[in-house]
Design an enzyme around this catalytic site. Sequence first.
Site, PDB file in Angstrom:
ATOM      1  N   GLY A  11       8.065   0.259  18.017  1.00  0.00           N
ATOM      2  CA  GLY A  11       8.860   0.502  16.809  1.00  0.00           C
ATOM      3  C   GLY A  11       8.938   1.928  16.332  1.00  0.00           C
TER       4      GLY A  11
ATOM      5  N   ASP B 226       3.258   1.046  18.607  1.00  0.00           N
ATOM      6  CA  ASP B 226       3.805   2.061  19.508  1.00  0.00           C
ATOM      7  C   ASP B 226       2.627   2.822  20.098  1.00  0.00           C
ATOM      8  OD1 ASP B 226       5.556   4.143  20.724  1.00  0.00           O
ATOM      9  OD2 ASP B 226       7.074   3.220  19.456  1.00  0.00           O
TER      10      ASP B 226
ATOM     11  N   ARG C 246      13.809  -3.301  19.129  1.00  0.00           N
ATOM     12  CA  ARG C 246      15.036  -2.592  18.780  1.00  0.00           C
ATOM     13  C   ARG C 246      15.340  -1.535  19.827  1.00  0.00           C
ATOM     14  NH1 ARG C 246      18.432  -1.433  14.655  1.00  0.00           N
ATOM     15  NH2 ARG C 246      19.137   0.710  14.392  1.00  0.00           N
TER      16      ARG C 246
ATOM     17  N   HIS D 207      17.572  -1.966  26.500  1.00  0.00           N
ATOM     18  CA  HIS D 207      18.654  -1.211  27.141  1.00  0.00           C
ATOM     19  C   HIS D 207      18.147   0.043  27.847  1.00  0.00           C
ATOM     20  CE1 HIS D 207      20.013   2.103  24.083  1.00  0.00           C
ATOM     21  NE2 HIS D 207      18.707   1.988  24.097  1.00  0.00           N
TER      22      HIS D 207
END
Length: 390
Positions: free
Chosen positions: A232, A256, A292, A296
Site C-alpha cells: 500500500g 509494504d 491497488r 498490472h
Amino acid sequence: MANVDVTQTLEALNALATAPPSDPEVRKQLYNAAQKLGLAVEAPYDTVYRIIYSPILLTVAQIAGNMRIFKTLVEKDTPLNSVDLAAAAGADVTLTGRIARYLASHGMINEVDEDSFAANHITQTLSIEGFRAGIKHYMHGTMPSLQAAPEFLEETQYANPSDMLHTPFQRGFRTDLPRFVWFQSQPDLSANFGVWMGAQHDRKMTWLDVIDFRELAHGSTPETPVFVDVGGGIGHQCALLRSRYPDLVGRVILQDSTTVVARALQTTGVEKTAHDFWTPQPVHAARAYYLRYIMHDYPDEKCLVILRNIKAAMAPDSVLLIDDMIIPNKGAHPNATDRDIAMMVNFAAMERTEKQWRALFAAAGLKLRRVATYNQTSGESVQVVGIEGH
C-alpha cells in the site's frame, strides 16, 4: 453531404470550440466524437505526419515545462511575447519564439497576434506540477523502452513479454535489473513518478465512491482486521478509508517494504507493518485484503504467487479487493491501451481485459463476485473477489 450541411456543421463545431458545454459527460462524448471525425477526414500525409512526429509533442512539452512557459503564461493576465517568455526562463529569445510557435500550432497555448501568446485551458493543465511530472516521467522513464521495443520484439519473434528481466526496458536503459530495482537508484525519476501518481488520483472518484465498506465491516470488533492494504505504499488508501469512515470499528493495516513503511503517513488508527507480498500473508481472516495497481505491474505467473499467498490467509467470508484497470473485451479506450503498452515494454506486464482477469482469478482458485467501476473512460474498477466455492 451537401455544402449547406457542411457549412452548418462547421458553424456548430466552431461554436462548440468557443464555448464547450460544462457537463463532463457531454464533454467526453463530444471529445470522442471529435477524435473519430478527425480520423475520418484525415488525409494520408496527415496520418503519417501525425504518427512520425508524435514524439516531438512529448519532447517540446517537457522543454516548455522546464522553461516555465506554461506557468509564466498562466500567472499573467495579458499576452506575452518571446522576450517576456525568454526572460522568465533565462533563455535565448529566438529559441523561445520557436518553442512558443510550436506550442501554439498544437493548441497548448494561444497565439493572439504575431509573437504574442496567452494561456488557454490546456496551458492551465500543463502548468500543474503533477502533470508536468508525468511528462517528465514518460520522457525519461518510458521513452527509451519504447524506442527499444520494435527491435526487441522482432528478435523474440513477437512473443508476448512475460519475463521481467527480459523486456525492452533492459535494452533501452542498458541494465540487467528489473525496472522496480533500477528505479531505486534514480531519485529524480522516482520523485516524478510519485508526484504524477498523486496528480492522477487527486481529482478523480475513488474505489470508496462505489464500494460501501460498512457492509464489509459489519459486525466487526476492535480486534478484527477489517482492511489490509497489501503493498500500500505510504498509506494513502488507509488514510482515505479512515477519513471516509471515522467510526469504522476494526484494524486497518498498511503493508509494504521496511523502507516504504518507514516514511508512511502518520494516520490515526492505521497499523504499519513491513511485509513482502512474495511471502505468505501474515494477517489471517481479514474482512478485506486490498491490492491497488499491484497486479498490472506483473505478468500472470507473478500475479498468481501474490494471489495464492493472500488466498491462504483468507477466511470463507473474506474478500480480496482488486483496484485496477479493466480493459473491455471490445471497444477499449486509448487511455487503457496506451498504458497497456507502457506496462508491456517496462515490466513484461499488462492491463487485463475482463476475460483475462477472470482467467487469472480462476487459476488462483478465486472467483469474481462483482465489479464496481469508478472511471468509465479508463476502466478503473474495484473487483470483489472471493474464494472459489464460498
